[in-house]
Design an enzyme around this catalytic site. Structure first.
Site, PDB file in Angstrom:
ATOM      1  N   ASN A 180     -41.441   4.050  25.178  1.00 13.65           N
ATOM      2  CA  ASN A 180     -42.140   4.456  23.960  1.00 13.65           C
ATOM      3  C   ASN A 180     -43.453   3.689  23.880  1.00 13.65           C
ATOM      4  O   ASN A 180     -43.474   2.482  23.668  1.00 13.65           O
ATOM      5  CB  ASN A 180     -41.255   4.152  22.746  1.00 13.65           C
ATOM      6  N   CYS A 234     -46.350   5.349  15.499  1.00 14.13           N
ATOM      7  CA  CYS A 234     -45.986   6.414  16.446  1.00 14.13           C
ATOM      8  C   CYS A 234     -46.667   7.744  16.129  1.00 14.13           C
ATOM      9  O   CYS A 234     -46.820   8.588  17.005  1.00 14.13           O
ATOM     10  CB  CYS A 234     -44.474   6.601  16.478  1.00 14.13           C
ATOM     11  N   HIS A 291     -43.598  13.141  20.467  1.00 12.40           N
ATOM     12  CA  HIS A 291     -43.746  11.704  20.651  1.00 12.40           C
ATOM     13  C   HIS A 291     -42.543  11.187  21.425  1.00 12.40           C
ATOM     14  O   HIS A 291     -41.404  11.549  21.130  1.00 12.40           O
ATOM     15  CB  HIS A 291     -43.838  11.021  19.283  1.00 12.40           C
TER      16      HIS A 291
END
Length: 335
Positions: A292, A114, A262
């Protein structure tokens, strides 16, 4: 020492939209349950072979290059961030290099999950600062959907992730007052298994072991996440690394014009927004549409925010991420 700036941005997401109601047909979940825990309404899933990690990265890169006004001959270096490469090896960077017809430039693959795009930006920034390269292509691209446990057993993870790609072209800034002011990256490997995909891997069970056992209860090749533990660490590290970037540049929270976090979980973004007392106009979220997308989430969100006119010349833009590893980082930019 030179300064790097973002000269072009682009993103690509598959056309295949998967809603929460769609997921409720293959696992025991529902729209309200998913929205309450994640804020996600829908995500994109690839349809192979049309969309691959490198293929989506190439599409995003072409948009970024066109907007930056650069051609293949101008790219000096490629940094490609992903946890879902087309092949176990080589990484997707060389596949992108081939398909874009770049010169025999180096293609570096980043595995920081991530935080991958933040790490990639930091690397590109250093190469430009030192004068080694003038133009660097940075890509984050992910195909999660083909590696998720799309059953009730895996719903805690599988409802969160989506597929997509984003890209940025970094070049030398002619204006020393604008561009990337600083980058800050960290890791904490002691928590690696709290958010991980253990197999296949040389240190664990290899592909041959999985095939030999043929165990339907084997979950080692699906991602595992200790959700509450990840959340607690994420909100702390997000805050720390944002403050670290501001302090390094003698800036205050009030100086932030746009925070691009993020897109891990809308609840995390909202927690950070409240902690820093930022308005809705100062924080950009699109996890509601895409889920995501790991290394792709920051460049996709950054590109959308810029396209919508929410980032203007002279703005202070902060990028921040936290994820598996644990890894985390931030990028402070004067647009």
């Amino acid at each position: 020492m030179f300064k790097a700036k973002i000269s072009g941005l682009g993103y690509y997401v598959p056309e295949n939209i998967v809603t929460n109601d769609d997921l409720s047909k293959v696992m025991d979940t529902n729209n309200e349950w998913i929205i309450e825990r994640t804020g996600i309404h829908e995500r994109r899933h690839v349809v192979l072979p049309e969309d691959t990690t490198s293929g989506m990265g190439i599409k995003a890169a072409k948009v970024a290059m066109q907007r930056a006004g650069v051609e293949a001959k101008d790219i000096d270096f490629v940094v490609f961030a992903t946890l879902s490469p087309d092949f176990y090896f080589p990484g997707p960077g060389v596949l992108l290099q081939k398909e874009l017809g770049l010169n025999n430039v180096a293609a570096l693959d980043i595995r920081a999950q991530c935080s991958g795009f933040i790490y990639a930006m930091s690397i590109a920034d250093q190469y430009i600062k030192t004068g080694m390269y003038k133009t660097v292509l940075v890509v984050g691209s992910e195909v999660h959907s083909k590696g998720l446990d799309m059953t009730t057993r895996g719903r805690g993870v599988s409802v969160i992730f989506g597929d997509g790609a984003g890209a940025a072209v970094l070049t030398r800034s002619e204006d020393d007052s604008k561009g990337i002011l600083s980058t800050h990256i960290h890791s904490q490997g002691e928590h690696a298994e709290e958010l991980a995909l253990i197999a296949p891997g040389m240190g664990g069970r290899w592909v041959s072991d999985i095939l030999k056992d043929n165990n339907p209860e084997d979950e080692s090749y699906y991602p595992h996440m200790n959700g509450q533990f990840v959340f607690k660490n994420a909100v702390v590290r997000f805050s720390e690394v944002i403050n670290e970037g501001l302090e390094a540049n003698k800036l205050e929270v009030s100086d932030i014009d746009m925070l691009i976090p993020h897109q891990a979980n809308l609840r995390i973004s909202q927690f950070i927004q409240q902690k820093f007392a930022l308005t809705d106009e100062q924080v950009f979220n699109n996890i509601q549409k895409y889920g995501n997308t790991t290394a792709a989430s920051v460049p996709i969100a950054l590109t959308e925010a810029w396209e919508e006119g929410k980032i203007k010349e002279g703005d202070l833009v902060v990028l921040a991420a936290f994820g598996s590893g644990f890894t985390w980082g931030s990028v402070i930019i004067r647009w």
